[in-house]
Write an enzyme that holds these catalytic residues in place. Structure first.
Site, PDB file in Angstrom:
ATOM      1  N   ASP A 149      10.332  -8.518  -5.840  1.00 52.33           N
ATOM      2  CA  ASP A 149      11.027  -8.513  -4.115  1.00 52.33           C
ATOM      3  C   ASP A 149      10.415 -10.325  -3.371  1.00 52.33           C
ATOM      4  O   ASP A 149      11.092 -11.084  -2.655  1.00 52.33           O
ATOM      5  CB  ASP A 149      11.227  -7.897  -3.231  1.00 52.33           C
ATOM      6  CG  ASP A 149      11.292  -6.553  -3.744  1.00 52.33           C
ATOM      7  OD1 ASP A 149      11.551  -6.338  -4.562  1.00 52.33           O
ATOM      8  OD2 ASP A 149      11.786  -5.851  -2.714  1.00 52.33           O
ATOM      9  N   ARG A 199       0.434  -2.551   9.406  1.00 51.08           N
ATOM     10  CA  ARG A 199       1.601  -4.006   9.705  1.00 51.08           C
ATOM     11  C   ARG A 199       1.237  -5.240  10.783  1.00 51.08           C
ATOM     12  O   ARG A 199       1.113  -5.984  11.174  1.00 51.08           O
ATOM     13  CB  ARG A 199       3.034  -3.682  10.488  1.00 51.08           C
ATOM     14  CG  ARG A 199       3.641  -2.180   9.538  1.00 51.08           C
ATOM     15  CD  ARG A 199       2.946  -3.037   7.789  1.00 51.08           C
ATOM     16  NE  ARG A 199       3.839  -3.149   6.948  1.00 51.08           N
ATOM     17  CZ  ARG A 199       3.482  -2.470   5.779  1.00 51.08           C
ATOM     18  NH1 ARG A 199       1.905  -3.038   5.339  1.00 51.08           N
ATOM     19  NH2 ARG A 199       3.641  -2.191   4.267  1.00 51.08           N
ATOM     20  N   ASP A 225       8.883  -0.821   9.010  1.00 50.47           N
ATOM     21  CA  ASP A 225       8.447  -1.636   8.773  1.00 50.47           C
ATOM     22  C   ASP A 225       9.026  -3.470   9.607  1.00 50.47           C
ATOM     23  O   ASP A 225       8.386  -4.085   9.662  1.00 50.47           O
ATOM     24  CB  ASP A 225       8.416  -2.168   7.438  1.00 50.47           C
ATOM     25  CG  ASP A 225       7.330  -1.410   7.103  1.00 50.47           C
ATOM     26  OD1 ASP A 225       6.578  -0.252   7.614  1.00 50.47           O
ATOM     27  OD2 ASP A 225       6.470  -1.139   5.558  1.00 50.47           O
ATOM     28  N   SER A 270       9.050   4.193  -4.777  1.00 55.88           N
ATOM     29  CA  SER A 270       8.421   2.137  -3.941  1.00 55.88           C
ATOM     30  C   SER A 270       6.646   3.536  -2.605  1.00 55.88           C
ATOM     31  O   SER A 270       6.762   4.042  -2.418  1.00 55.88           O
ATOM     32  CB  SER A 270       9.346   2.787  -2.172  1.00 55.88           C
ATOM     33  OG  SER A 270       8.940   1.889  -1.504  1.00 55.88           O
TER      34      SER A 270
END
Length: 406
Positions: free
Chosen positions: A16, A96, A125, A180
């Site tokens: 990605d 994060r 996210d 994922s």
């Protein structure tokens, strides 16, 4: 789009984000700076350098942030005994704000006018990255390719790689995990695949950090955790840095089948999502923390912490680490931790974390009062009668008026 000259991208080196590097250059005609953080995900991050160089990136940041992550983010969060919706230990959420902070710092260092990330438009996210970025640099531009492009499948991403000669080594040949996954020192998460059906049990070979409780050793493991001001500073008497503490607990917890979790959570963006998590070290830390606080914290302080905790957890889950309300709660929580010192002994056995001992020089536990034997006058049991009657006064008055009738 000509106003964007340079972008700092949160870069993993995977499919990605490798596509995003090329897409940013094409779409925005800009220079791309990559930032790769080692948060203890268990994979080498240095190969990301060669991948970024192959994509023509000139400014490449690869940083070991494991100690910062645990010391400044995980440990402060655990001082609140934080858990979201009664189960989730917030392993992804707490990583994060650190990534967002470094993205902004690198943007300032390199003169970039935008940041970018690979989070999708369906997840939490994107919110966490961007709320953090705007809190730290209000005027920054954020580019979220998944909300702009039409490359919304793995096949399209692979075709893009072929068309643009992007050297992603697993684009064709490496078997992709059906899940994922996201990992750091606190946890590894799994979503997608068969997990999209909440009725389907997770496959045993999915789990990476832990053995199943059935396969865990028949012999229990005992460990002693030493706390100072609410944080673990030593294991079995050996002083350790924060990230080494968590690494050790992940290993010993995983070996004993501890930390697996299968939940359906409420995402901030509105949908329900089923996910599986392995958080062996965090599961051990939470149990031990509550044990040491049980003897060192005053009752009302402990109860107030428990009342504040769901709000604190929600703030972190939703991406408000840098908000004034989270900082306010953190200050209140940290204020309680000065006396949270001592040792907790745990027994780890087949998925269970069992508290078997706790001691502290700051303990509020008084055996001479709590004993069922002769207390030598340390506690006058007759005092309880007046205490009970005073607390029953409002109930007795209401009962006389018939207010307590069914």
């Amino acid at each position: 789009m000509s106003d964007v000259k340079k972008v700092v991208l949160a870069y993993s080196g995977g499919l990605d984000t490798s596509v995003i590097v090329k897409w940013l250059k094409e779409t925005y005609d800009c220079e791309v700076v990559t930032f790769t953080a080692d948060l203890g995900q268990g994979e080498e991050v240095e190969p990301a350098r060669a991948k970024a160089q192959a994509l023509g990136v000139k400014e490449i940041y690869i940083e070991d942030l494991r100690e910062t992550f645990v010391r400044d983010y995980v440990f402060p969060m655990f001082r609140a005994n934080t858990i979201y919706e009664g189960e989730y230990l917030l392993g992804t959420s707490i990583a994060r704000p650190l990534i967002a902070r470094r993205l902004i710092e690198i943007a300032n260092e390199t003169g970039a006018d935008a940041i970018s990330h690979g989070a999708t438009g369906k997840g939490n996210d994107q919110v966490r990255f961007e709320l953090g970025a705007y809190a730290l640099k209000p005027g920054v531009k954020v580019i979220a390719p998944w909300r702009e492009w039409d490359l919304n499948s793995r096949e399209k991403l692979m075709n893009y790689c072929e068309e643009h000669d992007i050297p992603v080594d697993f684009a064709k040949n490496k078997k992709k995990s059906p899940y994922s996954m996201d990992a750091n020192l606190l946890h590894i998460s799994y979503e997608g695949g068969v997990l999209e059906d909440p009725w389907t049990e997770a496959e045993e070979d999915m789990w990476r950090w832990s053995v199943s409780p059935e396969a865990a050793p028949d012999q229990a493991t005992y460990i002693d955790l030493t706390f100072e001001r609410g944080d673990i500073v030593a294991i079995d008497g050996q002083t350790m840095k924060p990230h080494d503490v968590l690494s050790y607990l992940n290993k010993v917890g995983g070996d004993n089948g501890i930390g697996r979790l299968d939940i359906v959570e409420n995402r901030y963006v509105g949908m329900k999502s089923r996910g599986c998590y392995e958080t062996p070290g965090g599961t051990i830390m939470l149990r031990a923390r509550r044990a040491i606080e049980s003897i060192t914290l005053d009752r009302e302080s402990a109860h107030l912490k428990d009342e504040l905790m769901p709000k604190y957890a929600e703030l972190i889950y939703n991406g408000y680490w840098w908000s004034p309300e989270r900082k306010m709660l953190q200050a209140a929580i940290d204020q309680t931790q000065g006396s949270v010192n001592g040792v907790v002994r745990l027994k780890l056995y087949k998925g269970n974390v069992i508290v078997v001992g706790r001691e502290s020089e700051d303990s509020l536990f008084d055996a001479s009062i709590a004993t069922f034997e002769d207390d030598a006058g340390a506690y006058d049991q007759k005092d309880a009668e007046g205490f009970i009657k005073l607390n029953a006064l409002r109930l007795r008055i209401a009962a006389k008026k018939g207010r307590l009738d069914d």
